[in-house]
Write a protein that holds these residues in place. Structure first.
Motif, PDB file in Angstrom:
ATOM      1  N   LEU A  85      56.041  -9.995 115.660  1.00  0.00           N
ATOM      2  CA  LEU A  85      55.065 -11.040 115.942  1.00  0.00           C
ATOM      3  C   LEU A  85      55.776 -12.389 116.052  1.00  0.00           C
ATOM      4  O   LEU A  85      56.730 -12.645 115.301  1.00  0.00           O
ATOM      5  N   PRO A  86      55.350 -13.248 116.972  1.00  0.00           N
ATOM      6  CA  PRO A  86      55.973 -14.575 117.046  1.00  0.00           C
ATOM      7  C   PRO A  86      55.930 -15.321 115.715  1.00  0.00           C
ATOM      8  O   PRO A  86      56.852 -16.066 115.392  1.00  0.00           O
ATOM      9  N   SER A  87      54.879 -15.116 114.941  1.00  0.00           N
ATOM     10  CA  SER A  87      54.777 -15.796 113.648  1.00  0.00           C
ATOM     11  C   SER A  87      55.878 -15.371 112.691  1.00  0.00           C
ATOM     12  O   SER A  87      56.324 -16.159 111.857  1.00  0.00           O
ATOM     13  N   VAL A  88      56.344 -14.125 112.806  1.00  0.00           N
ATOM     14  CA  VAL A  88      57.439 -13.646 111.956  1.00  0.00           C
ATOM     15  C   VAL A  88      58.740 -14.345 112.337  1.00  0.00           C
ATOM     16  O   VAL A  88      59.509 -14.781 111.470  1.00  0.00           O
ATOM     17  N   LEU A  89      58.985 -14.453 113.630  1.00  0.00           N
ATOM     18  CA  LEU A  89      60.171 -15.177 114.094  1.00  0.00           C
ATOM     19  C   LEU A  89      60.136 -16.630 113.646  1.00  0.00           C
ATOM     20  O   LEU A  89      61.134 -17.171 113.173  1.00  0.00           O
ATOM     21  N   LEU A  90      58.978 -17.263 113.787  1.00  0.00           N
ATOM     22  CA  LEU A  90      58.857 -18.669 113.407  1.00  0.00           C
ATOM     23  C   LEU A  90      59.082 -18.847 111.913  1.00  0.00           C
ATOM     24  O   LEU A  90      59.764 -19.789 111.487  1.00  0.00           O
ATOM     25  N   GLU A  91      58.545 -17.937 111.113  1.00  0.00           N
ATOM     26  CA  GLU A  91      58.748 -18.022 109.670  1.00  0.00           C
ATOM     27  C   GLU A  91      60.223 -17.890 109.315  1.00  0.00           C
ATOM     28  O   GLU A  91      60.736 -18.607 108.454  1.00  0.00           O
ATOM     29  N   MET A  92      60.940 -16.986 109.994  1.00  0.00           N
ATOM     30  CA  MET A  92      62.365 -16.811 109.722  1.00  0.00           C
ATOM     31  C   MET A  92      63.158 -18.043 110.152  1.00  0.00           C
ATOM     32  O   MET A  92      64.074 -18.493 109.443  1.00  0.00           O
ATOM     33  N   ILE A  93      62.813 -18.593 111.307  1.00  0.00           N
ATOM     34  CA  ILE A  93      63.480 -19.813 111.778  1.00  0.00           C
ATOM     35  C   ILE A  93      63.319 -20.924 110.747  1.00  0.00           C
ATOM     36  O   ILE A  93      64.284 -21.607 110.385  1.00  0.00           O
ATOM     37  N   ASN A  94      62.098 -21.136 110.275  1.00  0.00           N
ATOM     38  CA  ASN A  94      61.838 -22.222 109.330  1.00  0.00           C
ATOM     39  C   ASN A  94      62.490 -21.966 107.977  1.00  0.00           C
ATOM     40  O   ASN A  94      62.967 -22.903 107.321  1.00  0.00           O
ATOM     41  N   ALA A  95      62.523 -20.694 107.547  1.00  0.00           N
ATOM     42  CA  ALA A  95      63.160 -20.369 106.270  1.00  0.00           C
ATOM     43  C   ALA A  95      64.650 -20.678 106.316  1.00  0.00           C
ATOM     44  O   ALA A  95      65.215 -21.278 105.383  1.00  0.00           O
ATOM     45  N   GLU A  96      65.321 -20.278 107.389  1.00  0.00           N
ATOM     46  CA  GLU A  96      66.757 -20.567 107.514  1.00  0.00           C
ATOM     47  C   GLU A  96      66.993 -22.067 107.702  1.00  0.00           C
ATOM     48  O   GLU A  96      67.980 -22.610 107.197  1.00  0.00           O
ATOM     49  N   ALA A  97      66.081 -22.736 108.412  1.00  0.00           N
ATOM     50  CA  ALA A  97      66.229 -24.183 108.607  1.00  0.00           C
ATOM     51  C   ALA A  97      66.141 -24.921 107.279  1.00  0.00           C
ATOM     52  O   ALA A  97      66.876 -25.889 107.047  1.00  0.00           O
TER      53      ALA A  97
END
Length: 232
Positions: A85-97
C-alpha cells in the motif's frame, strides 16, 4: 538589497537550516536497503527512479527527493512495490527520515536566538512530512526557536504552492511583504513569489547560484549572512 523592513523569516529546512547531503544521502541508502530487504541490486534499480545513485551515495540534481514531497517519492517508488500500500511506503519513508542524521548549515541556535532577539518571527516550511521535520529540529536543539512549523502533510500543501507561506503569515499576523522566504531550491523561491514574500536563496543545498538567482531577490552563501542584510 537590505532586509530592514522584514519582520518575519520563513525557512526551508533541508539545504537551508541543515546540510542536504549529510541528511538525505544516508536516509536514501537506509530506506532503499530496508525496502528492498537488503538486496543491493534491487535497491540500486529502485534508487534510479528517485534519482539516487546507491553505489556513489549521491543524488542527481533533478532528483524528486530534493525538492519534492514524500508523497511524490512514494508515487515514483510504487511501481517497484506493487504488493505494498502507498501508505506503507510513506510510513517507512517518514520513519527512516526521522532517524536521519543532521548537520546544521551554520551554528543554528546562536543565529536563531539573535534573530529572535531582534523581534523577528520565525517559521519553517518544508516539503518533508511534519513529524520528521519536528524530529530534525528537536535533534538540532532549535525546535523552540520557531513560532510555526509545517510539512507537506500539515494541511497547507507543499511548495511551490504558497499554502504553507500564507499559513505562516496568518499565524504570526504579518503581511506577506514583511516576510522573507529563505530556501535553497526553485520550489522555495517560487512559493515565495506566489505568496508575495521577499525571496532569499542560499547556496547550502544542491542547486547552483545560476539556477536560483533568476528566481530570487537576494542570493546568500548561507543563512548566517542574514544578520548583515537585516541590519542594513
Amino acid at each position: 538589497m537590505d532586509l530592514k523592513n522584514i519582520k518575519g523569516l520563513l525557512f526551508d529546512k533541508d539545504g537551508t537550516l541543515f546540510d542536504f547531503a549529510a541528511t538525505w544521502e544516508p536516509w536514501a541508502e537506509a530506506f532503499l536497503l530496508r525496502a528492498c530487504d537488503g538486496d543491493r541490486s534491487f535497491a540500486t534499480r529502485v534508487g534510479q527512479d528517485i534519482g539516487f545513485d546507491l553505489a556513489a551515495r549521491r543524488f542527481a540534481p533533478d532528483s524528486i527527493a530534493i525538492a519534492g514531497t514524500p508523497q511524490q517519492v512514494v508515487d515514483a517508488l510504487a511501481p517497484h512495490f506493487p504488493n505494498w500500500l502507498p501508505s506503507v511506503l510513506l510510513e517507512m519513508i517518514n520513519a527512516e527520515a526521522s532517524r536521519a542524521p543532521q548537520r546544521a548549515a551554520v551554528p543554528l541556535r546562536p543565529l536563531l536566538q539573535r534573530l529572535r532577539d531582534q523581534g523577528l518571527r520565525l517559521g519553517v516550511a518544508t516539503n518533508d512530512a511534519e513529524h520528521p521535520a519536528r524530529a530534525h529540529l528537536m535533534a538540532g536543539g532549535v525546535i523552540d526557536m520557531f513560532d510555526f512549523i509545517a510539512g507537506f502533510d500539515s494541511g497547507h500543501g507543499g511548495k511551490p504552492s504558497p499554502g504553507q507561506l500564507h499559513a505562516f503569515a496568518s499565524h504570526v499576523d504579518l503581511p506577506a511583504s514583511a516576510i522573507a522566504m529563505i530556501g535553497d531550491s526553485v520550489h522555495d523561491l517560487e512559493a515565495g513569489r506566489a505568496a508575495g514574500m521577499v525571496r532569499v536563496a542560499v547556496l547550502t543545498g544542491p542547486a547552483a547560484e545560476e539556477e536560483l538567482a533568476p528566481h530570487a531577490d537576494l542570493v546568500l552563501p548561507d543563512i548566517g549572512y542574514l544578520l548583515d542584510y537585516l541590519n542594513g
